[in-house]
Enzyme design. Structure first.
Site, mmCIF file in Angstrom:
data_model
loop_
_atom_site.group_PDB
_atom_site.id
_atom_site.type_symbol
_atom_site.label_atom_id
_atom_site.label_comp_id
_atom_site.label_asym_id
_atom_site.label_seq_id
_atom_site.Cartn_x
_atom_site.Cartn_y
_atom_site.Cartn_z
ATOM 1 N N HIS A 25 -39.710 -79.856 -33.475
ATOM 2 C CA HIS A 25 -41.179 -79.715 -33.216
ATOM 3 C C HIS A 25 -42.043 -80.775 -33.668
ATOM 4 C CE1 HIS A 25 -42.800 -78.653 -37.368
ATOM 5 N NE2 HIS A 25 -41.457 -78.540 -37.642
ATOM 6 N N CYS A 26 -43.155 -80.724 -33.121
ATOM 7 C CA CYS A 26 -44.202 -81.791 -33.369
ATOM 8 C C CYS A 26 -45.416 -81.120 -33.914
ATOM 9 C CB CYS A 26 -44.655 -82.456 -32.067
ATOM 10 S SG CYS A 26 -45.388 -81.559 -30.698
ATOM 11 N N ALA A 27 -46.492 -81.502 -33.890
ATOM 12 C CA ALA A 27 -47.822 -81.016 -34.786
ATOM 13 C C ALA A 27 -48.153 -79.842 -33.750
ATOM 14 C CB ALA A 27 -48.938 -81.915 -34.529
#
Length: 457
Positions: A25-27
């Site tokens: 996952h990213c932000a």
């Protein structure tokens, strides 16, 4: 939002835990590599209240959840699907590449090499701006220690750029990162004449195997070290298949450095320089001759290029421009395309009656003004289609203006509002014209989207 309940809703619509090959996952987004993308029910996923958008891009099935929530849902999903959250990022990256076409795979590799270098390039750009202000406003004498030290600090990243690229590229290509840095060091050795200070001075030559080899370095270049380290990594990995483990530590690095070093000095370095100069000079010619038309084309089409993933390779081109000309004239155009997506997203926010769409459109539009465009592109504009066209119109208008007024940056990696930091050092006129272009792109996209309209269903 209940993260566990959201994860339970998401998992079966992804085709079950057995369909998840890799996850990260990213932000703002879950980034999933699925064994079979067709098993995922995109329409039903988008109907989940907590989900702000779903799209397939760059080999990943991505679910927009928002800042602060995505990590909680990721943790809950990992428990539901029985996968480890400690998975090596390189394993996830390899899983992504296997699902990409060859062009996208090359673009992704270049992105993986140049993105980690962005902090060093941005820092140098800001330092160059500070140095320019000190010179313009005569805050200190050019002979002062302040001026001398800051001059050293600002140019260091570009002088050792081949070392930084060598380290990062070797990691990406599967070679030893420190050997990659050594190759970069060889190509910038003090015994070689620094091309940055060449001026009218002719380099000295040395005869080797009947060839006259120019003793000139590759400080500030991109392609020569990139190509050399690629060959180095292939050679090193090939050697390890034949060299016994007992002598691998001694033999493999020794032969790798000798072979690659000679290849860099005699073949790849000169050819890479010619190729890099050809690309940079070609872009400069197009920029000079096509003028604002180039801005219209690049600004209007950039977001479409983003959909293909090929934009990941542009960092390498921008780094080459910085090395060759000292400025980046492409990034302001990309920035216009990005903020125009935000302008279209704002138009959707004001026009739609759908509460969920409003909740997605406003924060994702603001995100694009800060340089993160995926949420507004995939979560709003592309889904509704016409706003994406409206953003292309705004990007073309803004792109035309920044090209017409010769707006440039002294680094790469930042767009939107953060890009002010690398535009301002090039002068007040440069900054003002960037902000005008920013406004033209946003207002143009906003107006075009309202005029074109959209069907929410």
């Amino acid at each position: 939002m209940n993260p566990k309940e959201t994860a339970r809703k998401i998992l079966p619509l992804l085709g079950g835990k057995e369909n998840i090959q890799s996850a990260a996952h990213c932000a703002t987004r879950l980034r999933l590599v699925l064994k079979d993308d067709d098993k995922a029910n995109k329409a039903e996923l988008e109907n989940i209240d907590e989900v702000k958008g779903v799209f397939l891009s760059s080999g990943q099935f991505q679910i927009i959840l928002g800042t602060g929530m995505v990590n909680k849902v990721y943790q809950a999903l990992s428990e539901e699907a029985d996968f480890s959250t400690d998975t090596d990022s390189s394993d996830h990256s390899e899983a992504i590449k296997k699902k990409m076409n060859p062009v996208a795979r090359v673009a992704k590799s270049l992105s993986n090499i140049f993105v980690p270098i962005i902090p060093a390039i941005v820092a140098s750009g800001l330092l160059m701006g500070l140095l320019g202000m000190m010179r313009a406003f005569q805050w200190v004498e050019p002979e002062s220690a302040w001026f001398v030290f800051l001059d050293m600090f600002s140019s260091a990243a570009f002088i050792i750029l081949p070392i930084l690229i060598g380290f990062s590229a070797a990691k990406e290509f599967g070679g030893n990162a420190f050997l990659g840095a050594v190759i970069g060091g060889i190509m910038t050795h003090p015994a070689l004449l620094n091309p940055w200070v060449l001026g009218n001075q002719d380099p000295s030559y040395i005869e080797f195997l009947g060839f006259d080899v120019a003793l000139i370095g590759y400080q500030g270049t991109v392609l020569p070290v990139l190509l050399t380290v690629y060959v180095m990594s292939k050679f090193e990995r090939g050697l390890r298949k034949f060299v016994p483990n007992s002598i691998d530590l001694l033999v493999t690095p020794f032969l790798t450095v000798i072979f690659t070093g000679f290849l860099a000095m005699l073949v790849i370095g000169p050819l890479g320089t010619l190729l890099g100069d050809g690309i940079s000079n070609g872009l400069q010619f197009l920029y000079d001759k096509a003028g604002f038309i180039a801005g219209i084309l690049f600004g209007g089409l950039y977001s479409t290029i983003v959909l293909t993933g090929v934009h990941h390779s542009f960092h390498a081109i921008e780094a080459g421009l910085l090395a060759k000309f000292g400025v980046n004239f492409l990034l302001p155009i990309w920035s216009m395309a990005n903020v125009a997506q935000g302008g279209a997203g704002l138009a959707v926010f004001f026009k739609t009656k759908n509460k969920k769409l409003k909740g997605i459109a406003l924060p994702s539009a603001i995100s694009s003004f800060l340089g993160i465009t995926e949420p507004v592109i995939f979560g709003v504009n592309l889904r509704l289609r016409r706003p994406f066209i409206g953003a292309a119109i705004g990007g073309a208008l803004g792109g035309a203006y920044v090209v017409f007024t010769n707006v440039v940056a002294n680094a790469y990696g930042l767009t939107g509002i953060p890009m002010i930091a690398i535009v301002a050092p090039e002068g007040m006129a440069n900054l003002v014209n960037y902000l005008i272009g920013f406004a033209i792109a946003v207002v143009g996209a906003f107006a075009a989207t309202l005029i074109l309209g959209f069907k929410e269903e």
